[in-house]
Write an enzyme that holds these catalytic residues in place. Structure first.
Site, PDB file in Angstrom:
ATOM      1  CG  ASP A 161      39.376   9.263 -31.349  1.00 39.16           C
ATOM      2  OD1 ASP A 161      38.564   8.595 -30.626  1.00 39.16           O
ATOM      3  OD2 ASP A 161      40.459   9.584 -31.110  1.00 39.16           O
ATOM      4  CB  SER A 162      35.344   5.055 -31.180  1.00 36.95           C
ATOM      5  OG  SER A 162      34.405   5.881 -31.769  1.00 36.95           O
ATOM      6  CG  ASP A 167      36.945  12.139 -30.504  1.00 44.54           C
ATOM      7  OD1 ASP A 167      37.161  12.919 -29.558  1.00 44.54           O
ATOM      8  OD2 ASP A 167      36.700  11.127 -30.352  1.00 44.54           O
ATOM      9  CE  LYS A 198      35.083  12.613 -27.229  1.00 43.33           C
ATOM     10  NZ  LYS A 198      36.505  12.078 -27.048  1.00 43.33           N
ATOM     11  CD  GLU A 241      36.349   5.986 -22.824  1.00 43.24           C
ATOM     12  OE1 GLU A 241      36.713   6.935 -23.475  1.00 43.24           O
ATOM     13  OE2 GLU A 241      36.227   4.727 -23.308  1.00 43.24           O
TER      14      GLU A 241
HETATM   15  O1  KIV Z   1      35.788   8.107 -29.813  1.00 39.94           O
HETATM   16  C1  KIV Z   1      34.819   8.016 -29.278  1.00 39.94           C
HETATM   17  O2  KIV Z   1      33.775   7.166 -29.640  1.00 39.94           O
HETATM   18  C2  KIV Z   1      34.625   8.415 -27.834  1.00 39.94           C
HETATM   19  C3  KIV Z   1      33.718   7.985 -27.035  1.00 39.94           C
HETATM   20  C4  KIV Z   1      34.064   6.596 -26.414  1.00 39.94           C
HETATM   21  C5  KIV Z   1      33.305   9.158 -25.922  1.00 39.94           C
HETATM   22  O3  KIV Z   1      35.375   9.168 -27.367  1.00 39.94           O
END
Ligand code: KIV
Length: 287
Positions: free
Chosen positions: A63-64, A102, A132, A201
């Site tokens: 979700d980044s 995510d 995730k 993290e």
């Molecule tokens: O959203 C993301 O990129 C993440 C990573 C930082 C593990 O959750």
């Protein structure tokens, strides 16, 4: 005759067979064999192709995407439909790597059955192999619910960006002994609930080492030191596409943003100077 010196044994670098698709069982097997798991984020087809060609084991549509591609200030505004769009694009670029989606903020916290329905959509419509979820004890019932519909779940502890407002910023977690102990307990509870791997993290390396030792499922670290069973980085960070300096735990392996800015300014200059397009980029009336 003197004994021939024995050749130093090279450390293992890859999963047993790079031609076979990676499954959640492969990740477990890699942990057992001491093979480091490689994961990167991807949000689109070309990046998925690059990750695949580079031999990455798992690709996370994080979700980044909210910050890296959509211009949001945090991951909080990202919706299920936005995630789905990017998961489908990445899926089209992958053949071997495990695809992890995510679950965005508020798509799984309120109701485990709703969470299962949404997670199932990521598998059914998006082609993901696993999802995730961020969080500790509070999401254990949801992890169990997802097992009922056969959705493999990767947990996420330590700095959980969806909780940035509660945590008071993007800070290292688990430095105090009681916080470290809580994270270790939550990791065990999530393992008991059925997670197939755990992202850690921004936690101290010692804590990540202890978690990796205690858990039978693999740990995948980001800002969690070298002792995790695998590592994940945001592709934009490792490729040098993000603006501003990298945070401590990021290693930039390229400066693609710098190169891209230079390429586009060279193009603008050549257009303005009448250098581009030259005869070699132009057609004539003869075939
Ligand atoms: O959203 C993301 O990129 C993440 C990573 C930082 C593990 O959750």
């Amino acid at each position: 005759m003197a004994d021939k010196p024995k050749a130093a044994k090279a450390p293992p670098t890859y999963a047993a067979d790079r031609t076979k698709p990676v499954t959640v069982a492969t990740l477990l097997d890699m942990k057992r064999k001491g093979l480091k798991i490689t994961m990167v984020t991807a949000y689109d087809y070309p990046t998925a192709r690059i990750a695949e060609e580079a031999g990455v084991d798992a690709v996370l549509v994080g979700d980044s995407v909210g910050m890296t591609k959509l211009g949001y200030e945090s991951t909080l505004p990202v919706t299920v439909e936005e995630m789905m769009h990017h998961v489908k694009a990445v899926k089209r670029g992958l053949s071997r790597a495990l695809l992890v989606a995510d679950m965005p903020y508020l798509s799984y916290e309120l109701d485990p059955r709703e969470a299962a329905r949404t997670a199932g959509r990521f598998l059914k419509e998006g082609g993901a192999h696993a999802v995730k979820l961020e969080g500790g004890l509070e999401i254990a019932p949801t992890v169990k619910e997802l097992q009922k519909v056969n959705v493999p779940v990767i947990g996420h502890l330590g700095l959980t960006p969806q909780a940035v407002n509660r945590l008071g910023g993007y800070k290292v977690q688990g430095r105090k002994p009681q916080d470290a102990e809580r994270i270790l307990t939550e990791a065990r509870v999530l393992e008991g609930a059925g997670i197939c791997a755990l992202v850690l993290e921004c936690v101290p390396a010692e804590l990540a080492r202890e978690a990796s030792k205690r858990l039978s499922v693999p740990t995948i670290g980001i800002g969690a030191g070298p002792h995790c069973d695998g590592q994940v980085l945001v592709s934009d960070d490792l490729l040098g596409l993000t603006e501003g300096g990298p945070t401590k735990f990021v290693k930039r392996y390229a400066d693609l943003r710098g190169q891209a800015v230079k390429a586009v300014s060279d193009y603008c200059r050549e257009v303005r100077d009448g250098v581009f397009p030259g005869p070699e980029h132009s057609f004539t009336s003869q075939a």
